[in-house]
Every structure is written in structure tokens, then in C-alpha cells.
Design a protein around this motif. Structure first.
Motif, PDB file in Angstrom:
ATOM      1  N   GLN A 119      16.886 -13.196  19.178  1.00  0.00           N
ATOM      2  CA  GLN A 119      17.764 -12.091  19.539  1.00  0.00           C
ATOM      3  C   GLN A 119      17.299 -10.831  18.806  1.00  0.00           C
ATOM      4  O   GLN A 119      17.225 -10.822  17.587  1.00  0.00           O
ATOM      5  CB  GLN A 119      19.215 -12.400  19.131  1.00  0.00           C
ATOM      6  CG  GLN A 119      19.805 -13.607  19.815  1.00  0.00           C
ATOM      7  CD  GLN A 119      20.172 -13.319  21.270  1.00  0.00           C
ATOM      8  OE1 GLN A 119      20.467 -12.195  21.634  1.00  0.00           O
ATOM      9  NE2 GLN A 119      20.132 -14.351  22.095  1.00  0.00           N
ATOM     10  N   TYR A 120      16.972  -9.814  19.554  1.00  0.00           N
ATOM     11  CA  TYR A 120      16.599  -8.526  18.978  1.00  0.00           C
ATOM     12  C   TYR A 120      17.430  -7.447  19.649  1.00  0.00           C
ATOM     13  O   TYR A 120      17.572  -7.442  20.871  1.00  0.00           O
ATOM     14  CB  TYR A 120      15.126  -8.211  19.240  1.00  0.00           C
ATOM     15  CG  TYR A 120      14.158  -8.744  18.206  1.00  0.00           C
ATOM     16  CD1 TYR A 120      14.038  -8.125  16.970  1.00  0.00           C
ATOM     17  CD2 TYR A 120      13.363  -9.838  18.478  1.00  0.00           C
ATOM     18  CE1 TYR A 120      13.138  -8.601  16.031  1.00  0.00           C
ATOM     19  CE2 TYR A 120      12.461 -10.311  17.546  1.00  0.00           C
ATOM     20  CZ  TYR A 120      12.360  -9.687  16.328  1.00  0.00           C
ATOM     21  OH  TYR A 120      11.480 -10.145  15.403  1.00  0.00           O
ATOM     22  N   ARG A 121      17.940  -6.525  18.850  1.00  0.00           N
ATOM     23  CA  ARG A 121      18.595  -5.346  19.416  1.00  0.00           C
ATOM     24  C   ARG A 121      17.508  -4.413  19.941  1.00  0.00           C
ATOM     25  O   ARG A 121      16.414  -4.346  19.379  1.00  0.00           O
ATOM     26  CB  ARG A 121      19.408  -4.619  18.347  1.00  0.00           C
ATOM     27  CG  ARG A 121      20.608  -5.378  17.862  1.00  0.00           C
ATOM     28  CD  ARG A 121      21.498  -4.524  16.954  1.00  0.00           C
ATOM     29  NE  ARG A 121      20.816  -3.479  16.235  1.00  0.00           N
ATOM     30  CZ  ARG A 121      20.494  -3.538  14.931  1.00  0.00           C
ATOM     31  NH1 ARG A 121      20.788  -4.593  14.221  1.00  0.00           N
ATOM     32  NH2 ARG A 121      19.879  -2.532  14.351  1.00  0.00           N
ATOM     33  N   PRO A 122      17.800  -3.680  21.014  1.00  0.00           N
ATOM     34  CA  PRO A 122      16.786  -2.765  21.563  1.00  0.00           C
ATOM     35  C   PRO A 122      16.237  -1.770  20.545  1.00  0.00           C
ATOM     36  O   PRO A 122      15.043  -1.499  20.530  1.00  0.00           O
ATOM     37  CB  PRO A 122      17.539  -2.059  22.690  1.00  0.00           C
ATOM     38  CG  PRO A 122      18.538  -3.080  23.151  1.00  0.00           C
ATOM     39  CD  PRO A 122      18.973  -3.778  21.884  1.00  0.00           C
ATOM     40  N   ASP A 123      17.081  -1.238  19.648  1.00  0.00           N
ATOM     41  CA  ASP A 123      16.582  -0.261  18.672  1.00  0.00           C
ATOM     42  C   ASP A 123      15.608  -0.904  17.684  1.00  0.00           C
ATOM     43  O   ASP A 123      14.665  -0.265  17.229  1.00  0.00           O
ATOM     44  CB  ASP A 123      17.734   0.426  17.936  1.00  0.00           C
ATOM     45  CG  ASP A 123      18.605  -0.538  17.154  1.00  0.00           C
ATOM     46  OD1 ASP A 123      18.918  -1.622  17.692  1.00  0.00           O
ATOM     47  OD2 ASP A 123      18.981  -0.208  16.015  1.00  0.00           O
ATOM     48  N   VAL A 124      15.794  -2.178  17.369  1.00  0.00           N
ATOM     49  CA  VAL A 124      14.865  -2.880  16.485  1.00  0.00           C
ATOM     50  C   VAL A 124      13.526  -3.077  17.197  1.00  0.00           C
ATOM     51  O   VAL A 124      12.463  -2.924  16.608  1.00  0.00           O
ATOM     52  CB  VAL A 124      15.461  -4.230  16.034  1.00  0.00           C
ATOM     53  CG1 VAL A 124      14.452  -5.055  15.259  1.00  0.00           C
ATOM     54  CG2 VAL A 124      16.711  -3.996  15.194  1.00  0.00           C
ATOM     55  N   LEU A 125      13.590  -3.393  18.491  1.00  0.00           N
ATOM     56  CA  LEU A 125      12.358  -3.569  19.262  1.00  0.00           C
ATOM     57  C   LEU A 125      11.587  -2.263  19.369  1.00  0.00           C
ATOM     58  O   LEU A 125      10.359  -2.273  19.401  1.00  0.00           O
ATOM     59  CB  LEU A 125      12.678  -4.114  20.652  1.00  0.00           C
ATOM     60  CG  LEU A 125      13.069  -5.584  20.667  1.00  0.00           C
ATOM     61  CD1 LEU A 125      13.603  -5.987  22.029  1.00  0.00           C
ATOM     62  CD2 LEU A 125      11.895  -6.457  20.278  1.00  0.00           C
TER      63      LEU A 125
END
Length: 140
Positions: A119-125
Motif C-alpha cells: 500500500q502506497y499513498r500517491p504522494d509517497v509514490l
């Protein structure tokens, strides 16, 4: 070159900043003091004094980059290669055939569905992409 220009954690930026610090080490070895090094390299006096202190204690190796800061990426090198390949395949290959865009929310879905169910948040990606040199096709 100014040390503060284009800061951040991208590999290219870290290499550029390391080059400035190593240039400072050479100037220190030539007998220049921190104020003159700061002026020549267009960096703050505080940085120059900190670099000089580190250089005096441990030499030029003390000014080498220590790599990216922050948490380690949960994606292995193999998963990162797979992700790059998925991005090159384009959005239609992953079921998004209504347009030709892979945005951050879609990338998060792709990572979750295809790579270890992470699970990754879009801002982390977005930060991850900056560090790898990969880019997305963002809407105009």
C-alpha cells in the motif's frame, strides 16, 4: 552553482550536492578557509564551516554523500524494475483504455495489485518516482 538549487532527494541532486562538497574539500586542502570557500561555491557560511569541521576531522570522505535519507523503499530492486516495465507498457495494458494517462492514483493501484500487495499513498509514490528517474504521463 548554488548548493540550495534543486534540493530534494533525487539521485541527480544528491550527486550534484556531493560534487560541491568535494570541491570544497579540495579548496580546504589548498589552504582556503570557510569564508572564501562559501564565497567561491556560493553556499552559506554555516555550510562551509560545517564542511570544514568534518573535513578537518575525517578528510574528504566525511563530505561524501550518505545516500538517500528517510525510510527505505519497501519495493525491492526487482519490484522497481517490474514497475518500470509496467509503466513502459502504458495504461491500456493495465485496463485503463479510456485514456492514455497513468496518474499517481493509478500507479498506487498498479503497485497494490501487481507488486506484493504493498500500500502506497500517491504522494509517497511521487517521491519514489523522483528518486528513480521514472516519470508519469500526467494530464495536460
Amino acid at each position: 552553482m548554488r548548493y540550495a538549487d534543486e534540493g530534494g532527494l533525487a539521485a541527480k541532486g544528491r550527486q550534484r550536492r556531493e560534487a560541491v562538497r568535494l570541491e570544497a574539500a579540495g579548496l580546504f586542502a589548498d589552504g582556503l578557509g570557510p569564508p572564501e570557500v562559501a564565497r567561491r561555491l556560493r553556499v552559506s557560511s554555516k555550510s562551509a564551516y560545517q564542511w570544514h569541521q568534518a573535513w578537518t576531522k575525517d578528510g574528504a570522505a566525511a563530505l561524501a554523500s550518505r545516500g538517500a535519507s528517510g525510510r527505505r523503499c519497501k519495493l525491492s530492486a526487482r519490484c522497481q524494475e517490474k514497475l518500470a516495465a509496467y509503466l513502459e507498457q502504458g495504461p491500456a495494458a493495465h485496463g485503463w483504455d479510456e485514456d492514455q494517462i497513468i496518474a499517481l492514483d493509478r500507479l498506487a493501484t498498479l503497485v497494490r495489485n501487481r507488486l506484493k500487495r504493498l500500500q502506497y499513498r500517491p504522494d509517497v509514490l511521487d517521491g519514489f518516482l523522483a528518486g528513480t528517474g521514472l516519470s508519469l504521463d500526467l494530464p495536460p
